[in-house]
Design a protein around this motif. Structure first.
Motif, short mmCIF file in Angstrom:
data_model
loop_
_atom_site.label_atom_id
_atom_site.label_comp_id
_atom_site.label_asym_id
_atom_site.label_seq_id
_atom_site.Cartn_x
_atom_site.Cartn_y
_atom_site.Cartn_z
N ASN A 196 -44.67 12.74 20.70
CA ASN A 196 -43.26 12.35 20.67
C ASN A 196 -42.64 12.95 19.42
O ASN A 196 -42.74 12.38 18.34
CB ASN A 196 -43.14 10.83 20.65
N PRO A 197 -42.06 14.14 19.51
CA PRO A 197 -41.54 14.79 18.31
C PRO A 197 -40.52 13.93 17.59
O PRO A 197 -39.60 13.38 18.20
CB PRO A 197 -40.90 16.08 18.84
N SER A 198 -40.73 13.79 16.31
CA SER A 198 -39.83 12.97 15.51
C SER A 198 -38.58 13.76 15.18
O SER A 198 -38.63 14.80 14.53
CB SER A 198 -40.54 12.54 14.21
N LEU A 199 -37.44 13.26 15.65
CA LEU A 199 -36.18 13.94 15.39
C LEU A 199 -35.59 13.52 14.05
O LEU A 199 -34.62 14.09 13.59
CB LEU A 199 -35.18 13.64 16.52
N LYS A 200 -36.20 12.52 13.45
CA LYS A 200 -35.71 12.00 12.19
C LYS A 200 -36.76 12.14 11.10
O LYS A 200 -37.95 12.24 11.37
CB LYS A 200 -35.34 10.52 12.32
N ASN A 201 -36.31 12.11 9.87
CA ASN A 201 -37.18 11.89 8.75
C ASN A 201 -37.90 10.55 8.99
O ASN A 201 -37.29 9.60 9.46
CB ASN A 201 -36.31 11.84 7.48
N LEU A 202 -39.20 10.47 8.72
CA LEU A 202 -39.95 9.24 8.97
C LEU A 202 -39.26 8.03 8.36
O LEU A 202 -39.21 6.95 8.96
CB LEU A 202 -41.37 9.38 8.38
N TYR A 203 -38.68 8.21 7.18
CA TYR A 203 -38.07 7.09 6.47
C TYR A 203 -36.76 6.64 7.12
O TYR A 203 -36.33 5.50 6.92
CB TYR A 203 -37.84 7.47 5.00
N SER A 204 -36.14 7.51 7.90
CA SER A 204 -34.89 7.14 8.56
C SER A 204 -35.09 5.95 9.49
O SER A 204 -34.24 5.06 9.56
CB SER A 204 -34.34 8.32 9.36
N TYR A 205 -36.21 5.94 10.21
CA TYR A 205 -36.50 4.83 11.13
C TYR A 205 -36.55 3.50 10.37
O TYR A 205 -36.01 2.50 10.83
CB TYR A 205 -37.83 5.06 11.84
N GLY A 206 -37.21 3.52 9.23
CA GLY A 206 -37.34 2.29 8.44
C GLY A 206 -36.02 1.85 7.83
O GLY A 206 -35.67 0.66 7.88
N ILE A 207 -35.29 2.79 7.27
CA ILE A 207 -34.00 2.47 6.65
C ILE A 207 -33.07 1.83 7.67
O ILE A 207 -32.41 0.82 7.42
CB ILE A 207 -33.35 3.74 6.05
N GLU A 208 -33.03 2.43 8.86
CA GLU A 208 -32.15 1.94 9.92
C GLU A 208 -32.54 0.53 10.37
O GLU A 208 -31.69 -0.35 10.53
CB GLU A 208 -32.22 2.91 11.10
N SER A 209 -33.84 0.31 10.57
CA SER A 209 -34.32 -0.98 11.06
C SER A 209 -34.13 -2.08 10.03
O SER A 209 -33.68 -3.19 10.35
CB SER A 209 -35.80 -0.86 11.44
N ILE A 210 -34.45 -1.79 8.78
CA ILE A 210 -34.29 -2.77 7.70
C ILE A 210 -32.82 -3.12 7.50
O ILE A 210 -32.45 -4.29 7.37
CB ILE A 210 -34.91 -2.23 6.39
N SER A 211 -31.97 -2.12 7.51
CA SER A 211 -30.53 -2.34 7.32
C SER A 211 -29.96 -3.21 8.44
O SER A 211 -29.12 -4.08 8.20
CB SER A 211 -29.79 -1.01 7.25
N LYS A 212 -30.42 -2.97 9.67
CA LYS A 212 -29.94 -3.77 10.80
C LYS A 212 -30.33 -5.24 10.62
O LYS A 212 -29.53 -6.15 10.91
CB LYS A 212 -30.52 -3.24 12.11
N SER A 213 -31.53 -5.50 10.12
CA SER A 213 -31.96 -6.89 9.91
C SER A 213 -31.09 -7.58 8.86
O SER A 213 -30.76 -8.76 8.99
CB SER A 213 -33.43 -6.92 9.46
N ILE A 214 -30.73 -6.83 7.82
CA ILE A 214 -29.87 -7.40 6.78
C ILE A 214 -28.46 -7.66 7.33
O ILE A 214 -27.86 -8.71 7.07
CB ILE A 214 -29.83 -6.48 5.54
N ILE A 215 -27.95 -6.72 8.10
CA ILE A 215 -26.62 -6.90 8.72
C ILE A 215 -26.63 -8.13 9.63
O ILE A 215 -25.68 -8.92 9.64
CB ILE A 215 -26.23 -5.64 9.53
N ASP A 216 -27.73 -8.31 10.36
CA ASP A 216 -27.84 -9.45 11.28
C ASP A 216 -28.24 -10.74 10.57
O ASP A 216 -28.42 -11.78 11.21
CB ASP A 216 -28.88 -9.14 12.37
N ASP A 217 -28.42 -10.65 9.25
CA ASP A 217 -28.78 -11.80 8.42
C ASP A 217 -30.09 -12.44 8.88
O ASP A 217 -30.23 -13.65 8.96
CB ASP A 217 -27.66 -12.86 8.44
N LYS A 218 -31.05 -11.58 9.15
CA LYS A 218 -32.36 -12.07 9.58
C LYS A 218 -33.30 -12.18 8.37
O LYS A 218 -33.53 -11.21 7.66
CB LYS A 218 -32.98 -11.12 10.61
N ILE A 219 -33.84 -13.37 8.18
CA ILE A 219 -34.86 -13.56 7.16
C ILE A 219 -36.23 -13.64 7.83
O ILE A 219 -37.24 -13.21 7.29
CB ILE A 219 -34.59 -14.84 6.33
N GLN A 220 -36.27 -14.21 9.03
CA GLN A 220 -37.50 -14.19 9.83
C GLN A 220 -37.43 -12.96 10.74
O GLN A 220 -36.54 -12.85 11.56
CB GLN A 220 -37.61 -15.48 10.67
N TYR A 221 -38.34 -12.04 10.57
CA TYR A 221 -38.27 -10.81 11.32
C TYR A 221 -39.64 -10.44 11.86
O TYR A 221 -40.66 -10.99 11.46
CB TYR A 221 -37.70 -9.67 10.46
#
Length: 342
Positions: A294-319
């Motif tokens: 599955n060729p990665s179209l993103k920098n590996l860190y992009s996936y993490g940044i995006e996912s972590i930021s979404k959790s903060i936006i959604d105000d999730k502490i339990q994830y």
């Protein structure tokens, strides 16, 4: 769309690679940086086109910056505990470079403070966010290779010898002040590379319904200690619930690569280059070999940044996966602590 403003403390190589990941995400923004090295600070600021007023020569000034939502701490291992506490005091969400802690007691202290202050916290194992790791989990859950029997995971790089003429090798001169070889700074191959093998072992074991990942023991521990008194080669066997086993190896003196093999009753799943530049999934079943790429179209860190930021936006502490919870970090830290000390 709401954007999460990130700040980074410490501007080493990992911070450079991580920061390149912001190019591919829309819910995040590299906003502020801090380094005590003015040359690094200036070069980093220019490379990523950052505002002068948010480029700090003092870590505390970044913590006081109200516009920053989350801080990525990339400082040497021995500094993690104190700066996590300071981030909590300033009510900042936290991404901490692995390994988060140098002892289990540090981890339990921090857990209490995080819960009391309702602070988002996760540890930086970015391989967890890659689509192929999600695919691996999917294959295991679908019982494609049957009930799991065991797994093995290796991560080793020979950073202590250099090639001379033909097949002759020479040991490199070891700098005892280098964080990798300094015991007080949290050096050693277990803290630096072995932590990946323990974390992926936990990830896979947690997929088994009958397994309580807290019920894990280490056996057959073998280690080689280097001239600066840190481990430079190590292996161990993790046993979950006295049943599922993971064989792990790490090294500063052997090129072990970084591969994970999961064995089931009907076949095997192999994750090539498991932790850095993930190379693909191989499925071995019924005498046939199929390669899932599955060729990665993103920098590996992009996936993490995006996912972590979404959790903060959604105000999730339990994830949940792929984000690593403080509970997972506690278990992983306990395993690493035992591996290092025994």
């Amino acid at each position: 769309m709401k954007q999460i403003n990130w700040g980074i403390i410490g501007l080493g190589n990992i911070a450079q690679k991580f920061s390149e990941g912001f190019i591919n995400v829309s819910n995040s923004n590299l906003f502020a940086i801090a380094s005590k090295n003015k040359i690094k600070l200036n070069n980093f600021k220019k490379k990523f086109n950052l505002d002068e007023q948010y480029s700090f020569n003092n870590y505390d000034d970044l913590l006081k910056c109200k516009e920053v939502d989350i801080i990525y701490i990339t400082l040497p291992n021995f500094l993690h505990y104190d700066w996590i506490l300071k981030c909590i005091e300033h009510k900042k969400s936290i991404l901490i470079e692995k390994p988060a802690f140098l002892s289990y007691s540090q981890a339990t202290d921090i857990e209490k403070s995080l819960i009391e202050n309702r602070i988002f916290f996760t540890e930086n194992y970015m391989y967890r966010y890659h689509p192929l790791v999600r695919k691996l989990i999917e294959l295991v859950k679908e019982n494609i290779i049957g009930d799991l029997i065991n797994m093995e995971s290796n991560f080793g790089l020979n950073i202590m010898t250099k090639k001379k003429f033909f097949f002759f090798k020479k040991n490199k001169k070891i700098d005892k002040n280098n964080r990798l070889f300094n015991k007080e700074m949290g050096g050693g191959c277990i803290f630096d590379l072995g932590c990946y093998t323990t974390s992926i072992s936990l990830l896979v074991a947690a997929l088994l319904k009958e397994i309580d990942t807290k019920n894990v023991t280490l056996k057959n521990i073998k280690k080689k200690i280097g001239p600066t008194h840190v481990d430079i080669d190590a292996e161990a066997e993790l046993i979950f619930n006295d049943s599922f086993r993971s064989y792990i190896k790490t090294s500063f003196i052997k090129n072990l690569g970084n591969k994970t093999i999961i064995t089931g009753e009907k076949g095997k799943i192999i994750l090539e280059r498991s932790f850095l530049d993930i190379g693909g999934l191989t499925l071995l079943k019924n005498g046939k070999k199929s390669f899932i790429y599955n060729p990665s179209l993103k920098n590996l860190y992009s996936y993490g940044i995006e996912s972590i930021s979404k959790s903060i936006i959604d105000d999730k502490i339990q994830y949940s996966f792929p984000i690593m919870s403080i509970e997972e970090t506690l278990i992983n830290t306990k395993i690493i602590d035992n591996w290092v000390k025994n």
